[in-house]
Design a protein around this motif. Structure first.
Motif, PDB file in Angstrom:
ATOM      1  N   ARG A   1       0.754  -1.220   0.109  1.00  0.00           N
ATOM      2  CA  ARG A   1      -0.155   0.143  -0.078  1.00  0.00           C
ATOM      3  C   ARG A   1       0.853   1.040  -0.108  1.00  0.00           C
ATOM      4  O   ARG A   1       0.552   2.260  -0.501  1.00  0.00           O
ATOM      5  CB  ARG A   1      -0.976   0.091   1.337  1.00  0.00           C
ATOM      6  N   SER A   2       2.238   1.162   0.545  1.00  0.00           N
ATOM      7  CA  SER A   2       2.911   2.234   0.488  1.00  0.00           C
ATOM      8  C   SER A   2       3.393   2.662  -1.018  1.00  0.00           C
ATOM      9  O   SER A   2       3.384   3.674  -1.244  1.00  0.00           O
ATOM     10  CB  SER A   2       4.437   1.916   1.268  1.00  0.00           C
ATOM     11  N   TRP A   3       3.551   1.806  -1.682  1.00  0.00           N
ATOM     12  CA  TRP A   3       3.963   1.921  -3.278  1.00  0.00           C
ATOM     13  C   TRP A   3       2.676   2.621  -3.909  1.00  0.00           C
ATOM     14  O   TRP A   3       2.808   3.394  -4.564  1.00  0.00           O
ATOM     15  CB  TRP A   3       4.334   0.642  -3.941  1.00  0.00           C
ATOM     16  N   GLY A   4       1.716   2.133  -3.641  1.00  0.00           N
ATOM     17  CA  GLY A   4       0.142   2.396  -4.005  1.00  0.00           C
ATOM     18  C   GLY A   4       0.043   3.974  -3.805  1.00  0.00           C
ATOM     19  O   GLY A   4      -0.813   4.819  -4.635  1.00  0.00           O
ATOM     20  N   LEU A   5       0.368   4.599  -2.810  1.00  0.00           N
ATOM     21  CA  LEU A   5       0.293   5.920  -2.254  1.00  0.00           C
ATOM     22  C   LEU A   5       1.481   6.908  -2.887  1.00  0.00           C
ATOM     23  O   LEU A   5       1.176   7.748  -3.362  1.00  0.00           O
ATOM     24  CB  LEU A   5       0.142   5.968  -0.673  1.00  0.00           C
ATOM     25  N   GLY A   6       2.354   6.214  -2.948  1.00  0.00           N
ATOM     26  CA  GLY A   6       3.707   7.273  -3.529  1.00  0.00           C
ATOM     27  C   GLY A   6       3.989   7.316  -4.900  1.00  0.00           C
ATOM     28  O   GLY A   6       3.851   8.286  -5.501  1.00  0.00           O
ATOM     29  N   ALA A   7       3.547   6.379  -5.704  1.00  0.00           N
ATOM     30  CA  ALA A   7       3.561   6.555  -7.312  1.00  0.00           C
ATOM     31  C   ALA A   7       2.635   7.500  -7.688  1.00  0.00           C
ATOM     32  O   ALA A   7       2.855   8.283  -8.488  1.00  0.00           O
ATOM     33  CB  ALA A   7       3.347   5.047  -7.875  1.00  0.00           C
ATOM     34  N   PRO A   8       1.212   7.552  -7.312  1.00  0.00           N
ATOM     35  CA  PRO A   8       0.442   8.626  -7.581  1.00  0.00           C
ATOM     36  C   PRO A   8       0.852  10.023  -7.251  1.00  0.00           C
ATOM     37  O   PRO A   8       0.678  11.023  -7.805  1.00  0.00           O
ATOM     38  CB  PRO A   8      -1.012   8.067  -7.067  1.00  0.00           C
ATOM     39  N   ALA A   9       1.068  10.125  -5.867  1.00  0.00           N
ATOM     40  CA  ALA A   9       1.715  11.197  -5.479  1.00  0.00           C
ATOM     41  C   ALA A   9       2.705  11.680  -6.320  1.00  0.00           C
ATOM     42  O   ALA A   9       2.972  12.927  -6.531  1.00  0.00           O
ATOM     43  CB  ALA A   9       2.338  10.988  -3.841  1.00  0.00           C
ATOM     44  N   LEU A  10       3.875  10.767  -6.603  1.00  0.00           N
ATOM     45  CA  LEU A  10       4.923  11.382  -7.705  1.00  0.00           C
ATOM     46  C   LEU A  10       4.267  11.926  -8.710  1.00  0.00           C
ATOM     47  O   LEU A  10       4.898  12.928  -9.385  1.00  0.00           O
ATOM     48  CB  LEU A  10       5.812  10.335  -7.796  1.00  0.00           C
TER      49      LEU A  10
ATOM     50  N   ALA B   1       1.545  18.818 -11.350  1.00  0.00           N
ATOM     51  CA  ALA B   1       1.254  19.838 -10.712  1.00  0.00           C
ATOM     52  C   ALA B   1       2.257  21.099 -10.878  1.00  0.00           C
ATOM     53  O   ALA B   1       2.192  22.145 -10.788  1.00  0.00           O
ATOM     54  CB  ALA B   1       0.972  19.894  -9.223  1.00  0.00           C
ATOM     55  N   TRP B   2       3.643  20.478 -11.175  1.00  0.00           N
ATOM     56  CA  TRP B   2       4.849  21.378 -11.442  1.00  0.00           C
ATOM     57  C   TRP B   2       4.548  22.471 -12.173  1.00  0.00           C
ATOM     58  O   TRP B   2       4.558  23.684 -11.931  1.00  0.00           O
ATOM     59  CB  TRP B   2       6.045  20.831 -11.946  1.00  0.00           C
ATOM     60  N   PRO B   3       4.014  22.212 -13.354  1.00  0.00           N
ATOM     61  CA  PRO B   3       3.688  23.270 -14.632  1.00  0.00           C
ATOM     62  C   PRO B   3       2.380  24.036 -14.122  1.00  0.00           C
ATOM     63  O   PRO B   3       2.199  25.311 -14.309  1.00  0.00           O
ATOM     64  CB  PRO B   3       3.625  22.835 -15.972  1.00  0.00           C
ATOM     65  N   VAL B   4       1.589  23.596 -13.373  1.00  0.00           N
ATOM     66  CA  VAL B   4       0.314  24.575 -13.085  1.00  0.00           C
ATOM     67  C   VAL B   4       0.775  25.395 -12.099  1.00  0.00           C
ATOM     68  O   VAL B   4       0.300  26.506 -12.123  1.00  0.00           O
ATOM     69  CB  VAL B   4      -0.633  23.455 -12.516  1.00  0.00           C
ATOM     70  N   GLY B   5       1.581  25.041 -11.141  1.00  0.00           N
ATOM     71  CA  GLY B   5       1.695  25.830  -9.748  1.00  0.00           C
ATOM     72  C   GLY B   5       0.670  26.139  -9.075  1.00  0.00           C
ATOM     73  O   GLY B   5      -0.189  25.168  -8.791  1.00  0.00           O
ATOM     74  N   GLY B   6       0.895  27.390  -8.323  1.00  0.00           N
ATOM     75  CA  GLY B   6      -0.600  27.721  -7.516  1.00  0.00           C
ATOM     76  C   GLY B   6      -0.463  26.869  -6.309  1.00  0.00           C
ATOM     77  O   GLY B   6       0.563  26.380  -5.870  1.00  0.00           O
ATOM     78  N   TRP B   7      -1.719  26.647  -5.741  1.00  0.00           N
ATOM     79  CA  TRP B   7      -1.856  26.097  -4.449  1.00  0.00           C
ATOM     80  C   TRP B   7      -1.595  24.295  -4.819  1.00  0.00           C
ATOM     81  O   TRP B   7      -1.514  23.590  -3.730  1.00  0.00           O
ATOM     82  CB  TRP B   7      -3.304  26.071  -3.901  1.00  0.00           C
ATOM     83  N   VAL B   8      -1.911  24.050  -5.852  1.00  0.00           N
ATOM     84  CA  VAL B   8      -1.932  22.431  -6.033  1.00  0.00           C
ATOM     85  C   VAL B   8      -0.329  21.968  -6.226  1.00  0.00           C
ATOM     86  O   VAL B   8      -0.228  20.744  -5.442  1.00  0.00           O
ATOM     87  CB  VAL B   8      -2.247  22.274  -7.736  1.00  0.00           C
ATOM     88  N   LEU B   9       0.525  22.686  -6.580  1.00  0.00           N
ATOM     89  CA  LEU B   9       1.937  22.166  -6.069  1.00  0.00           C
ATOM     90  C   LEU B   9       2.435  21.900  -4.639  1.00  0.00           C
ATOM     91  O   LEU B   9       2.639  20.891  -4.439  1.00  0.00           O
ATOM     92  CB  LEU B   9       3.031  22.953  -6.837  1.00  0.00           C
ATOM     93  N   PRO B  10       2.098  22.661  -3.916  1.00  0.00           N
ATOM     94  CA  PRO B  10       2.405  22.703  -2.424  1.00  0.00           C
ATOM     95  C   PRO B  10       1.588  21.297  -1.923  1.00  0.00           C
ATOM     96  O   PRO B  10       1.882  20.400  -1.087  1.00  0.00           O
ATOM     97  CB  PRO B  10       2.167  23.837  -1.689  1.00  0.00           C
ATOM     98  N   ALA B  11       0.320  21.199  -2.438  1.00  0.00           N
ATOM     99  CA  ALA B  11      -0.454  20.014  -2.058  1.00  0.00           C
ATOM    100  C   ALA B  11      -0.097  18.603  -2.245  1.00  0.00           C
ATOM    101  O   ALA B  11       0.076  17.662  -1.548  1.00  0.00           O
ATOM    102  CB  ALA B  11      -1.946  20.241  -2.247  1.00  0.00           C
ATOM    103  N   ALA B  12       0.563  18.778  -3.700  1.00  0.00           N
ATOM    104  CA  ALA B  12       1.026  17.535  -4.154  1.00  0.00           C
ATOM    105  C   ALA B  12       2.345  17.170  -3.332  1.00  0.00           C
ATOM    106  O   ALA B  12       2.560  16.003  -3.055  1.00  0.00           O
ATOM    107  CB  ALA B  12       1.313  17.628  -5.619  1.00  0.00           C
ATOM    108  N   VAL B  13       3.333  18.235  -3.081  1.00  0.00           N
ATOM    109  CA  VAL B  13       4.410  18.047  -2.408  1.00  0.00           C
ATOM    110  C   VAL B  13       4.086  17.369  -1.280  1.00  0.00           C
ATOM    111  O   VAL B  13       4.780  16.442  -0.493  1.00  0.00           O
ATOM    112  CB  VAL B  13       5.282  19.270  -2.331  1.00  0.00           C
ATOM    113  N   LEU B  14       3.182  17.897  -0.453  1.00  0.00           N
ATOM    114  CA  LEU B  14       2.766  17.474   0.863  1.00  0.00           C
ATOM    115  C   LEU B  14       2.593  16.120   0.889  1.00  0.00           C
ATOM    116  O   LEU B  14       2.697  15.125   1.820  1.00  0.00           O
ATOM    117  CB  LEU B  14       1.619  18.378   1.440  1.00  0.00           C
ATOM    118  N   LEU B  15       1.569  15.469  -0.097  1.00  0.00           N
ATOM    119  CA  LEU B  15       1.157  14.202  -0.269  1.00  0.00           C
ATOM    120  C   LEU B  15       2.204  13.137  -0.700  1.00  0.00           C
ATOM    121  O   LEU B  15       2.185  12.152  -0.075  1.00  0.00           O
ATOM    122  CB  LEU B  15       0.161  14.074  -1.476  1.00  0.00           C
TER     123      LEU B  15
END
Length: 139
Positions: A48-57, A63-77
């Motif tokens: 399950r750890s891999w199942g969470l990590g791969a989608p987060a990556l 989210a990198w090109p989009v920026g805004g609040w989406v990028l910090p949320a994705a990095v936090l995930l």
């Protein structure tokens, strides 16, 4: 009688190995055991750890090109997934155990099973007992 190793569930003396079993103690006479062998069980980290990590990556890369609040949320995930995986690996190491097998009256028996951190110390104690018995046999 000299005690070479003692824990709550295992006692190794110069003549006996006592192992706690569900309804008492299993007692093995050291001189009756031959051909010792070890089996190590290292449970893998939970998938399950891999199942969470791969989608987060993937989410971080999207989210990198989009920026805004989406990028910090994705990095936090992604950070949460890494912490989860590290904790899961630590738990898997804690669950790792090893078994000591031997031949007793021409059949293989499991003498004891212990967590890895305790198993190595118990095997060193048993090695000292076997060395002592061998020295007494050749004296």
């Amino acid at each position: 009688m000299t005690v070479y190793f003692r824990s709550a569930d295992l006692v190794i003396t110069e003549k006996l190995i006592r192992v706690r079993v569900p309804y008492g103690w299993q007692v093995w006479v050291v001189a009756d055991l031959r051909d010792f062998g070890q089996v190590r069980h290292e449970p893998p980290a939970d998938r399950r750890s891999w199942g969470l990590g791969a989608p987060a990556l993937v989410l971080v890369f999207v989210a990198w090109p989009v920026g805004g609040w989406v990028l910090p949320a994705a990095v936090l995930l992604l950070v949460a997934a890494c912490v989860w995986y590290a904790a899961d690996c630590r738990d898997a190491r804690r669950r790792a155990s090893s078994q000591l097998w031997a031949s007793h009256r021409a059949r293989a028996v499991m003498v004891f099973e212990r967590p890895d951190r305790e198993f190595d110390a118990a095997c060193r104690a048993l090695r000292r007992v076997l060395d002592r018995l061998e020295d007494e046999g050749h004296s």
